[in-house]
Motif scaffolding. Structure first.
Motif, mmCIF file in Angstrom:
data_model
loop_
_atom_site.group_PDB
_atom_site.id
_atom_site.type_symbol
_atom_site.label_atom_id
_atom_site.label_comp_id
_atom_site.label_asym_id
_atom_site.label_seq_id
_atom_site.Cartn_x
_atom_site.Cartn_y
_atom_site.Cartn_z
ATOM 1 N N ASP A 202 29.491 37.092 36.821
ATOM 2 C CA ASP A 202 29.252 36.085 37.849
ATOM 3 C C ASP A 202 30.377 36.169 38.883
ATOM 4 O O ASP A 202 31.547 36.006 38.559
ATOM 5 N N ARG A 203 30.018 36.426 40.122
ATOM 6 C CA ARG A 203 31.035 36.655 41.154
ATOM 7 C C ARG A 203 31.911 35.435 41.395
ATOM 8 O O ARG A 203 33.110 35.551 41.649
ATOM 9 N N GLN A 204 31.308 34.260 41.354
ATOM 10 C CA GLN A 204 32.085 33.039 41.579
ATOM 11 C C GLN A 204 33.130 32.866 40.496
ATOM 12 O O GLN A 204 34.282 32.510 40.775
ATOM 13 N N VAL A 205 32.758 33.147 39.266
ATOM 14 C CA VAL A 205 33.691 33.003 38.145
ATOM 15 C C VAL A 205 34.815 34.028 38.255
ATOM 16 O O VAL A 205 35.997 33.699 38.112
ATOM 17 N N VAL A 206 34.456 35.285 38.530
ATOM 18 C CA VAL A 206 35.475 36.330 38.649
ATOM 19 C C VAL A 206 36.432 36.023 39.800
ATOM 20 O O VAL A 206 37.658 36.144 39.658
ATOM 21 N N GLY A 207 35.880 35.597 40.929
ATOM 22 C CA GLY A 207 36.719 35.274 42.070
ATOM 23 C C GLY A 207 37.660 34.117 41.789
ATOM 24 O O GLY A 207 38.849 34.164 42.146
ATOM 25 N N GLN A 208 37.159 33.089 41.116
ATOM 26 C CA GLN A 208 37.984 31.920 40.814
ATOM 27 C C GLN A 208 39.089 32.260 39.818
ATOM 28 O O GLN A 208 40.242 31.845 39.987
ATOM 29 N N VAL A 209 38.744 33.013 38.775
ATOM 30 C CA VAL A 209 39.763 33.391 37.788
ATOM 31 C C VAL A 209 40.823 34.274 38.439
ATOM 32 O O VAL A 209 42.028 34.117 38.187
ATOM 33 N N THR A 210 40.398 35.195 39.287
ATOM 34 C CA THR A 210 41.353 36.040 39.998
ATOM 35 C C THR A 210 42.309 35.192 40.826
ATOM 36 O O THR A 210 43.534 35.397 40.803
ATOM 37 N N TYR A 211 41.770 34.228 41.535
ATOM 38 C CA TYR A 211 42.593 33.330 42.344
ATOM 39 C C TYR A 211 43.599 32.580 41.471
ATOM 40 O O TYR A 211 44.793 32.488 41.811
ATOM 41 N N GLU A 212 43.129 32.039 40.355
ATOM 42 C CA GLU A 212 44.005 31.251 39.494
ATOM 43 C C GLU A 212 45.132 32.091 38.910
ATOM 44 O O GLU A 212 46.288 31.653 38.870
ATOM 45 N N VAL A 213 44.806 33.292 38.442
ATOM 46 C CA VAL A 213 45.836 34.140 37.841
ATOM 47 C C VAL A 213 46.845 34.591 38.898
ATOM 48 O O VAL A 213 48.056 34.636 38.648
ATOM 49 N N MET A 214 46.356 34.921 40.093
ATOM 50 C CA MET A 214 47.257 35.382 41.146
ATOM 51 C C MET A 214 48.196 34.288 41.635
ATOM 52 O O MET A 214 49.297 34.575 42.130
ATOM 53 N N THR A 215 47.797 33.031 41.485
ATOM 54 C CA THR A 215 48.614 31.926 41.987
ATOM 55 C C THR A 215 49.264 31.130 40.859
ATOM 56 O O THR A 215 49.714 29.992 41.068
ATOM 57 N N SER A 216 49.344 31.724 39.686
ATOM 58 C CA SER A 216 50.005 31.078 38.537
ATOM 59 C C SER A 216 51.220 31.899 38.139
ATOM 60 O O SER A 216 51.125 33.113 37.971
ATOM 61 N N ASP A 217 52.341 31.247 37.963
ATOM 62 C CA ASP A 217 53.602 31.930 37.669
ATOM 63 C C ASP A 217 54.237 31.305 36.432
ATOM 64 O O ASP A 217 54.698 30.155 36.465
ATOM 65 N N LEU A 218 54.244 32.045 35.339
ATOM 66 C CA LEU A 218 54.815 31.554 34.081
ATOM 67 C C LEU A 218 56.245 32.041 33.851
ATOM 68 O O LEU A 218 56.831 31.742 32.812
ATOM 69 N N ARG A 219 56.814 32.765 34.799
ATOM 70 C CA ARG A 219 58.144 33.330 34.581
ATOM 71 C C ARG A 219 59.182 32.256 34.276
ATOM 72 O O ARG A 219 60.050 32.453 33.404
ATOM 73 N N GLY A 220 59.086 31.129 34.960
ATOM 74 C CA GLY A 220 60.050 30.063 34.743
ATOM 75 C C GLY A 220 59.856 29.314 33.442
ATOM 76 O O GLY A 220 60.711 28.489 33.072
#
Length: 289
Positions: A202-220
């Motif tokens: 599902d393109r909407q799901v893939v696009g949303q997950v991609t967005y979330e992972v790209m804008t999430s930072d767990l390094r801290g």
């Protein structure tokens, strides 16, 4: 009087039981359970089928009880609750609930790419839900790959990427995915499978997950993780200069995670379990001991 009370309780439980059973079911993923033994949860990556774990599952199911996740909306599965975000956070919470509802005793978790990131978030937020974690070729902040210094810097690119999934024609998306998978999988059949999985997603799901992972930072947040973590990363001659420095990049990005084991798998691209199944299985066996 006692008989009437018992009958009343029976009626109440009959109404409650279906609701309780439904509440225990994940809405953002499904789970295939195979084998017997200590519990192991396997989480695939972005737009992947649970079939990506099949060679690994066949080798382990005689000695372990495997809980093989299929993210809703990926590889032809219905989007379900994932038609609305935030998806990754929802998955983390439902994974913790799945472990609790099924009374799993601190299972091992193995996650590839986005699945590895999800495992890191699970270890940070619900350390009681897992006993150990293997992250397969994933960073705590994916957008270092586009040289973003933080999540805010990555957001414009992430937003454009999400939009592209919705607007590209099927023909153009197929070209993009075919070209992309050649950089992610060396195994010829693996390339074909990965393309097919992504095109069926599902393109909407893939696009949303991609967005979330790209804008999430767990390094801290790595320093706060107490779960034992093993990180596998891929290296290949085709990576050129990147291959020469990739080990250092992984070690630097996981440096704050106390006790982490960072292990190189040579002659492999991103889908390590498909490109180097024997080497991958060997590391999994060591991890699970």
């Amino acid at each position: 009087m006692l008989l009437k009370t018992m009958r009343l309780l029976t009626v109440i439980l009959a109404f409650l039981a279906p609701g309780l059973a439904h509440a225990a079911q994940p809405t953002r993923f499904t789970v295939e359970v195979r084998g017997k033994g200590p519990d192991v949860i396997l989480i695939p990556g972005l737009a992947s089928s649970r079939a990506v774990w099949e060679p690994t599952a066949k080798a382990l199911e005689g000695r372990y009880r495997l809980h093989i996740v299929q993210v809703n909306g990926f590889a032809g599965s219905p989007a379900g609750a994932n038609a609305q975000g935030p998806i990754v956070d929802g998955m983390v919470e439902e994974l913790a609930a799945y472990v609790a509802d099924n009374k799993l005793d601190r299972p091992a978790v193995i996650g590839h790419s986005m699945g590895g990131f999800t495992g890191l978030a699970l270890a940070r937020r619900h350390p009681e839900s897992l006993g150990r974690l293997m992250v397969v070729d994933a960073f705590p902040f994916f957008s270092i790959l586009i040289q973003a210094k933080d999540a805010a810097a990555a957001e414009p690119v992430a937003a454009r990427t999400r939009a592209n999934f919705a607007t590209l024609s099927d023909e153009d998306l197929l070209k993009v995915q075919t070209r992309t998978m050649k950089t992610l999988v060396k195994n010829e059949q693996g390339q074909k499978d990965a393309v097919a999985w992504s095109m069926a997603s599902d393109r909407q799901v893939v696009g949303q997950v991609t967005y979330e992972v790209m804008t999430s930072d767990l390094r801290g947040e790595l320093a706060a993780i107490t779960t034992p973590v093993t990180v596998l990363y891929a290296k290949d001659a085709s990576m050129g200069f990147v291959g020469a420095i990739i080990g250092g990049v992984y070690k630097d990005n996981y440096a704050a995670l106390k006790g982490v084991k960072v292990i190189e798998i040579d002659n492999s691209l991103h889908f390590i379990m498909l490109d180097q199944p024997e080497a991958f299985l060997g590391e999994v066996e060591t991890f699970l001991k």
